[in-house]
Design a protein around this motif. Sequence first.
Motif, PDB file in Angstrom:
ATOM      1  N   ILE A 131       5.069   6.486  11.429  1.00 33.69           N
ATOM      2  CA  ILE A 131       4.981   5.039  11.640  1.00 33.69           C
ATOM      3  C   ILE A 131       5.491   4.711  13.041  1.00 33.69           C
ATOM      4  CG2 ILE A 131       5.816   2.776  10.888  1.00 33.69           C
ATOM      5  CD1 ILE A 131       6.086   3.854   8.092  1.00 33.69           C
ATOM      6  N   SER A 161       0.361   6.906   6.997  1.00 33.18           N
ATOM      7  CA  SER A 161       0.708   5.601   7.545  1.00 33.18           C
ATOM      8  C   SER A 161       0.252   5.568   8.984  1.00 33.18           C
ATOM      9  CB  SER A 161       2.214   5.377   7.413  1.00 33.18           C
ATOM     10  OG  SER A 161       2.519   4.083   7.769  1.00 33.18           O
ATOM     11  N   ARG A 165       0.218   2.594  12.348  1.00 34.80           N
ATOM     12  CA  ARG A 165       0.571   1.501  13.249  1.00 34.80           C
ATOM     13  C   ARG A 165       0.490   1.851  14.682  1.00 34.80           C
ATOM     14  NH1 ARG A 165       5.826  -1.352  11.202  1.00 34.80           N
ATOM     15  NH2 ARG A 165       5.191  -0.799   9.147  1.00 34.80           N
ATOM     16  N   PRO A 223       2.953  -4.545   9.059  1.00 35.04           N
ATOM     17  CA  PRO A 223       1.606  -4.315   9.597  1.00 35.04           C
ATOM     18  C   PRO A 223       0.762  -5.581   9.623  1.00 35.04           C
ATOM     19  CG  PRO A 223       1.762  -3.473   7.353  1.00 35.04           C
ATOM     20  CD  PRO A 223       3.130  -3.969   7.707  1.00 35.04           C
TER      21      PRO A 223
END
Lengths: 141, 145
Positions: free
Chosen positions: A73, A139, A141, B95
């Motif tokens: 992440i 994950s 991002r 997010p």
Amino acid sequence: MSEQKVDYSKLDVGHEFPQTTFNLDSSLVADYISVVGETSPLYRDSRLVPPMAMAAFAMAALSKGLSLPSGAIHVSQEMEFLSTVSTSDAITSHARVSRKQKRSIFQILTIDFSAFNQDNQKVMTGSTEFILPAASAGSGR
Amino acid sequence: MMSEHTLMEVSKLAPGMALPELKKRITQEDINRYAEVSRDFNPIHIDEDFARKTPLGGTIAHGMLVLAYVSQMMTMAFGKDWLTGGKLSVRFKAPARPGDIVNINGKVVKVEKSGEQSIVGCELLCSNQNGDAIIIGETEVRVKQ
């Protein structure tokens, strides 16, 4: 740059990634401007490149040499833009591991980077921090 | 409401002033196109089947895509000074997901004059339509007088 990826588990503080040079191709920059919906007149009829485009391309270059688990992440980001960059500039990016710390079930990995133009002028510095869960679940991002 | 491309007047900058606000609707198509241009094909961004099975429960936008919006706001406020003397430090708190409307807001918190230039510090908040913080942080710009 070698396409060989280094697994994050093998990285130590001080590890330096191979430097990477990429060109700020005008069609790629135009695509970037379109995708992010950048409307500033600064980029109209000029060769200036949005600084975050350069940062994104530098991170893409870095990712060619780094293998992160799917549970990684992106948790924080620092950047400083020092000079304008233009299409057709050749940008060389450098990156090194500045921090790797284990905390219970996850690890923190911080990578510092800098970018130089073809005249060896520093145009950007920054730092990217990831959390890497022990149990990778996917994950990003 | 400030015009989208009206730079902030340096001489009038003062703590408390809002930067021009930006709103962006995130779509899966935007995320897919950003993956192509940034070469970041992490499946959490582009593979809905994969993402659904993760703790996040679905695809999410690249953090760097939302930061592109932040940079857009800073360029609207400070023009070329952002490109030659801009700085940011942010944390990703949650997010941004397809369908979200992201509000990008900034506020001047510091103006320090130093010779021919000023250092302008700003607080930054990107939040979704529910008011949840997506990105928090600070920016700083060296602006010429």
